[in-house]
Design an enzyme around this catalytic site. Structure first.
Site, PDB file in Angstrom:
ATOM      1  CB  ALA A 275      61.029  21.806  44.593  1.00  0.00           C
ATOM      2  CB  CYS A 276      58.623  27.093  45.150  1.00  0.00           C
ATOM      3  SG  CYS A 276      57.829  27.341  43.549  1.00  0.00           S
ATOM      4  N   PRO A 277      56.369  25.489  46.560  1.00  0.00           N
ATOM      5  CG  PRO A 277      55.487  26.212  48.603  1.00  0.00           C
ATOM      6  CD  PRO A 277      56.621  26.450  47.654  1.00  0.00           C
TER       7      PRO A 277
END
Length: 509
Positions: A8-10
């Site tokens: 998960a990334c921003p």
């Protein structure tokens, strides 16, 4: 081995899926089976209970808070930033092997992890700083689309309708135009429409930031107090900084309430009635009485102080205003400097017009500097940050300082000092060059209304270059700083990933 992972990334776009692919390739090359849950912007397919029960180890490659992470409590866990999975996936697979080999016997999914064997090193979870950063980045990830959409629409409104589109009469001009009916054949009407929609999107920035910081900390029950606190921050003038405070207060309060022992009859309504009610009331009270009012008073005090400085050294005043404009990018300190400048336009004087020009020039620096930095040193920024940088060109040119908020929130200790230095240079030079401005907004679209426009533009360029240079140098230093680890022979060395062979392993970027 069977491994499960979450990426998960921003923004949940590029890096989320790049990390998943890298882990899958590395696991296949090592002869293992891996199943990755991508918690991206397009949603995710959760790992099944069977996959979790059969797994030998888990990997979290995430820059935001992982959702429902209690599912992995029985597994040896490796936690890294999403970039580590992209650049060092084989090393992560190796570390997962070691963690699984040194972990106690795997218990069924959903059961507490077994105690650490005697003599083994205690599990190390993510540190407080890492957790706070993950919570903050979760809030930022939900703010970014609002910044991009709202900011670009506002810029389009200025381009089509001119600087006067937001001038206040009895009401802002764009509201007056839209209330009289929409004229399809009028370019000004289209500008008013774009500006109105963009302003509506921008009105959600602080509540969304606050709400999703709280959500990252305490899940869905914290959304309501987070949004309420953010809305009150806007109402009281606490702005961006108030939103940060309200998000963390709401999340912490809900985390505490969730530890209460309540009768079984109340347990079912706690998350949907009791927690939102109590936490919203408390957060609203704190924001209205404790946070909002003092910040508003501080803003008034700053305005009075600046009025007292008007007759002193113009360059020093410009430097101070530049620092204030870039400190919180739309927050109370920024608004204090901007309000001071706009108030001077009601009784125009040579000093008032130079102050307005200095304030606008400095306010353009943060997004322009971040946009330039993403071009000069692409390797220091993620693909999503580079995309945000492309949008920041137009936001900066339109005097929308909020375009730099995603960068500042993600890396405040390097970005904020850099853009403040650039803003100070710009404000001082603008005052020294004697640039003047009669419009309270508009950026490059109001250059024809300026006195000494070349001096104004030169000041903006100089400050942008200073801020860009500083942020690139600071990020490069942090990026290249080696991390000492003990090698197999006990000698110090540098490893791409640090890990502790224990039931739970935390690896920091």
């Amino acid at each position: 081995m069977k491994i499960v992972a979450v990426t998960a990334c921003p923004t949940g776009i590029a890096h989320t899926y790049m990390a998943a692919e890298a882990l899958e390739v590395a696991a296949e090359e090592a002869g293992h089976t891996i199943t990755v849950e991508t918690q991206g912007s397009a949603g995710s397919t959760p790992l099944t209970a069977a996959q979790l029960a059969e797994a030998d180890a888990a990997i979290f490659a995430a820059d935001v808070e992982v959702r429902d992470k209690d599912r992995f409590a029985h597994l040896p866990l490796l936690q890294v930033g999403v970039k580590k999975a992209i650049s060092g996936a084989p090393g992560l697979i190796t570390q997962a092997e070691e963690a699984a080999a040194n972990a106690p016997a795997t218990a069924p999914a959903g059961t507490p992890a077994a105690a650490t064997p005697a003599g083994a090193k205690a599990p190390a979870g993510p540190g407080a700083a890492s957790r706070v950063r993950a919570w903050l980045m979760t809030g930022v990830s939900f703010v970014i689309p609002f910044v991009a959409a709202g900011g670009l629409l506002i810029a389009l409104g200025f381009a089509l309708g001119g600087y006067q589109i937001n001038l206040p009469e009895d009401a802002p001009l764009y509201e007056t135009i839209l209330s009289n009916g929409f004229d399809v054949g009028s370019i000004t009407a289209w500008g008013a429409l774009a500006f109105g929609i963009g302003s509506a999107a921008f009105s959600f920035l602080v509540p969304v930031l606050s709400g999703y910081i709280a959500y990252a900390m305490a899940d869905r029950p914290a959304l309501v107090p987070g949004f309420v606190g953010g809305a009150v921050a806007v109402t009281t003038g606490a702005g961006f900084l108030g939103g940060l405070v309200s998000g963390f207060v709401a999340g912490g309060l809900v985390m505490w309430i969730k530890t209460w022992r309540v009768p079984r009859a109340l347990a079912g309504i706690m998350p949907v009635v009791v927690i939102p009610l109590l936490s919203s009331a408390v957060v609203g009270l704190l924001m209205y009485v404790v946070v909002g009012r003092p910040i508003a008073a501080a803003t008034d005090g700053l305005t009075s102080w600046l009025n007292g400085l008007s007759g002193t050294n113009a360059v020093l005043l410009g430097l101070l205003l530049g620092l204030m404009m870039c400190f919180d990018m739309g927050g109370p300190v920024n608004k204090a400097a901007y309000t001071f400048a706009v108030a001077g336009l009601t009784t125009p004087s040579a000093t008032a017009l130079t102050i307005m020009a200095a304030v606008m020039a400095a306010g353009m620096v943060p997004p322009l500097a971040m946009a330039l930095a993403t071009v000069v040193r692409k390797s220091l920024f993620s693909e999503v940050e580079r995309e945000n940088g492309r949008a920041a060109w137009l936001l900066g040119a339109s005097f929308i300082s909020e375009g730099a908020i995603p960068f500042a929130a993600a890396d405040p200790f390097r970005v904020i000092p850099s853009i403040m230095a650039g803003g100070a240079v710009t404000g001082a030079l603008s005052m020294a060059f004697g640039a003047t401005l009669r419009a309270p907004h508009g950026g490059v679209f109001v250059v024809p209304l300026m006195g000494n426009p070349l001096g104004f533009l030169a000041a903006v360029v100089a400050g942008t270059l200073v801020a860009t240079t500083l942020v690139v140098v600071l990020k490069s230093f942090a990026h290249r700083r080696p991390r000492a680890t003990a090698g197999p022979d006990g000698a110090a060395g540098t490893a791409p990933v640090e890990a502790t062979p224990a039931a739970t392993v935390a690896v920091t970027a």
